[in-house]
Scaffold this active site. Structure first.
Site, mmCIF file in Angstrom:
data_model
loop_
_atom_site.group_PDB
_atom_site.id
_atom_site.type_symbol
_atom_site.label_atom_id
_atom_site.label_comp_id
_atom_site.label_asym_id
_atom_site.label_seq_id
_atom_site.Cartn_x
_atom_site.Cartn_y
_atom_site.Cartn_z
ATOM 1 N N ASP A 1 -4.339 3.953 2.528
ATOM 2 C CA ASP A 1 -5.643 3.545 2.627
ATOM 3 C C ASP A 1 -5.656 1.930 3.398
ATOM 4 O O ASP A 1 -7.006 1.331 3.359
ATOM 5 C CB ASP A 1 -6.449 3.618 1.561
ATOM 6 C CG ASP A 1 -6.055 2.746 0.348
ATOM 7 O OD1 ASP A 1 -5.016 1.968 0.613
ATOM 8 O OD2 ASP A 1 -6.766 2.837 -0.841
ATOM 9 N N GLU B 1 -7.881 -21.350 -15.388
ATOM 10 C CA GLU B 1 -8.139 -21.913 -14.059
ATOM 11 C C GLU B 1 -8.937 -22.999 -14.180
ATOM 12 O O GLU B 1 -10.274 -23.020 -14.173
ATOM 13 C CB GLU B 1 -8.718 -20.811 -13.211
ATOM 14 C CG GLU B 1 -9.018 -21.323 -11.759
ATOM 15 C CD GLU B 1 -9.762 -20.323 -11.031
ATOM 16 O OE1 GLU B 1 -9.779 -20.637 -9.734
ATOM 17 O OE2 GLU B 1 -10.573 -19.712 -11.612
ATOM 18 N N ASP C 1 -9.861 -16.641 -15.662
ATOM 19 C CA ASP C 1 -10.586 -17.023 -14.266
ATOM 20 C C ASP C 1 -11.920 -17.864 -14.540
ATOM 21 O O ASP C 1 -12.784 -17.608 -15.641
ATOM 22 C CB ASP C 1 -11.225 -15.773 -13.353
ATOM 23 C CG ASP C 1 -11.955 -15.999 -12.276
ATOM 24 O OD1 ASP C 1 -11.311 -16.613 -11.375
ATOM 25 O OD2 ASP C 1 -13.137 -15.911 -12.257
ATOM 26 N N ASP D 1 0.712 -1.097 -0.311
ATOM 27 C CA ASP D 1 0.109 -0.064 -0.217
ATOM 28 C C ASP D 1 0.953 1.442 0.072
ATOM 29 O O ASP D 1 1.677 1.445 0.875
ATOM 30 C CB ASP D 1 -0.827 -0.060 1.293
ATOM 31 C CG ASP D 1 -1.437 1.451 1.621
ATOM 32 O OD1 ASP D 1 -1.710 1.919 0.607
ATOM 33 O OD2 ASP D 1 -2.036 1.473 2.911
#
Length: 556
Positions: A32, A276, A207, A28
């Site tokens: 945040d 996948e 995916d 990060d």
């Protein structure tokens, strides 16, 4: 003996090692508590030092985050949480300067319920986007059209009051399934692929592609008397055999379409599609390469994720994979990802995780590493009240939540493990391991699992036999010992792995002497049994391995 890949002609995705980054949890940079693309850019020097070649970036698209980015609201932009398109372009360019390619998640089965296509589709049955999704009438009693179950629990059908029909969602109700039998959907999603290919990505991790093509007659799934379907419980989903809600033979045409989009970008700069594919019937799994190797370049092989920690089980899996591969197809292996428990926790110790890392990085085929596994990062316990994963909320009591393996990367021993500023609150806790188990500390330790991983990656890059040579098992029926040969250009290497937590002596045939290159103990192999240093030739006909030890030898 399996066939070699010619190192001179092998594609980059065959020679390289893939490293998965879950961007929310990597680094990060804006305080945040959520990782971002700028954080990934900042850590590219580390990834180059480690020795990875390809970075797979999990979703960063605009999203309501019902499933943390796998519910896509806009396929051709970056969520402000992570940055913007300019930052993404910088990521691709900076990675290239480090010799690293970027591949991105492509989420084709479903969109977010906030995607403009779905917002339009549910305005009226006459909407020009209605057929972008899968709709069906209720049964006469008002119940869903069939018995299909969502992966995340409950019916896979959601009633839409405004238009008086059910829509299909293989995952969350907030993730309506696209209708891939509609040519307009196919064309639109191909344009999404081109958008990112034009920005320089090396390809896609696709995916959950199997549910894209369902039985057009929408027949009920049969009951599953032998639960579970997969290697871990999935709740309601395990009660049925997913015969009609995924993997319809028409999926092969969709994969060929993906391949055609990629091939249009030329053979001088080939792009890759990795699917996948949670399929453990290896013949069925291998079919997704295509009869003429014209579908997925690699369907992910998840076999190592669920096997018992026995050498015989690993050897049998590798033999099954090699036997199932179509001629000319390239294998791959996975030991961890954002949906599976961390290796160190799954196997129960760092010592086993070290052996697993040597196994992954010395088999024939492309390996995929999950961020933090090079540190031996464990799962982080998440209290039920702090769970973020919708899977955990919808299927309670089974421990299916994926938060423990998605926790922040451990960079140093400072507060929040260097993932975010000390004043920030990370989106998931960093756990207690970070004070000792972090990049800064382990990088300075010549015997750490991080040092071992880097050493193995360097060897893999330097030794053609480890990245593209032949494979032949020497010991494969022993529950403790797994030994195999890798060979290329007349040079032979022996990999010997002891899966037991006790010392084992293996009797080998067909080999004589060899020089130890590396032991998972990273101590020069002083206790291997002959008293020699790592540079002294050793008699390998009787090989003694210490508890949880793996070794690589160059044969004379």
């Amino acid at each position: 003996m399996s066939s070699p890949s010619n190192a001179a002609t092998a594609h980059w995705w065959q020679r390289g090692v893939v490293y998965q980054v879950y961007p929310r949890s990597f680094l990060d940079t804006n305080g945040d508590g959520i990782g971002d693309l700028r954080g990934l850019i900042a850590r590219l020097p580390y990834l180059a030092w480690l020795g990875v070649d390809v970075v797979w970036v999990s979703p960063f698209y605009p999203s309501p985050m019902a499933d943390f980015g796998y519910d896509v609201k806009n396929y051709t932009d970056v969520d402000p949480i992570f940055g913007d398109l300019g930052t993404f372009d910088e990521l691709v360019a900076t990675a290239k300067s480090h010799g690293i390619r970027i591949i991105v998640d492509f989420v084709p089965n479903h969109t977010s319920h906030e995607h403009p296509w779905f917002l339009a589709a549910r305005t009226a049955r006459t909407s020009d986007k209605r057929d972008f999704y899968v709709w069906a009438d209720a049964r006469p009693d008002g119940s869903p059209p069939n018995n299909w179950v969502s992966v995340f629990g409950g019916s896979a059908w959601q009633w839409d009051e405004a238009t008086g029909q059910y829509y299909l969602h293989t995952f969350l109700p907030e993730q309506p399934d696209l209708n891939w039998r509609n040519p307009e959907v196919v064309a639109a999603m191909h344009e999404v692929m081109r958008f990112w290919l034009d920005r320089g990505v090396g390809g896609f991790r696709v995916d959950a592609p199997l549910p894209m093509m369902k039985d057009p007659a929408m027949r009920d799934n049969p009951p599953n008397p032998g639960r579970p379907t997969f290697h871990r419980p999935f709740g309601d989903y395990d009660t049925l055999i997913p015969l009609h809600n995924q993997g319809h033979p028409d999926i092969h045409g969709i994969f060929r379409g993906f391949r055609q989009v990629l091939e249009a970008y030329g053979r001088e700069d080939p792009r890759v599609a990795i699917g996948e594919i949670y399929e453990f019937d290896w013949s069925a799994w291998a079919s997704y390469y295509g009869v003429d190797l014209d579908e997925l370049h690699m369907p992910f092989n998840f076999g190592l994720l669920g096997i018992a920690w026995k050498a015989s089980a690993a050897a049998r899996l590798v033999a099954d994979i090699e036997a199932s591969l179509p001629t000319g197809a390239w294998p791959n292996y996975v030991l961890g990802n954002h949906d599976e428990p961390r290796i160190a926790s799954r196997l129960g110790s760092e010592a086993r995780a070290r052996v697993a890392m040597m196994l992954l990085l010395t088999l024939r085929g492309t390996p995929t590493l999950y961020y933090g596994d090079e540190l031996g990062m464990p799962n982080v316990p998440i209290a039920p009240e702090n769970a973020r994963d919708p899977f955990e909320h919808r299927v309670p009591g089974l421990g299916v939540g994926r938060d423990p393996e998605r926790t922040p990367m451990l960079w140093d021993a400072s507060p929040n493990a260097g993932f975010c500023a000390p004043s920030a609150t990370p989106w998931l806790p960093v756990g207690d391991a970070y004070t000792q188990r972090n990049v800064e500390t382990l990088r300075a330790d010549p015997r750490s699992i991080l040092t071992l991983t880097r050493t193995l990656l360097i060897l893999r890059r330097q030794i053609a036999a480890l990245s593209g040579g032949t494979y032949r098992a020497l010991v494969e029926g022993d529950d403790d010992g797994f030994v195999y040969l890798r060979e290329a250009a007349g040079r032979r290497y022996l990999v010997a792995l002891n899966f037991a937590d006790t010392e084992r002596t293996l009797t080998l045939t067909g080999v004589a002497e060899g020089t130890l290159l590396v032991s998972t103990y990273l101590d020069g192999g002083e206790s291997l049994g002959d008293g020699g240093g790592s540079s002294a030739p050793r008699d390998l006909r009787t090989l003694r391995l210490r508890p949880d030890e793996g070794c690589i030898f160059e044969l004379a």
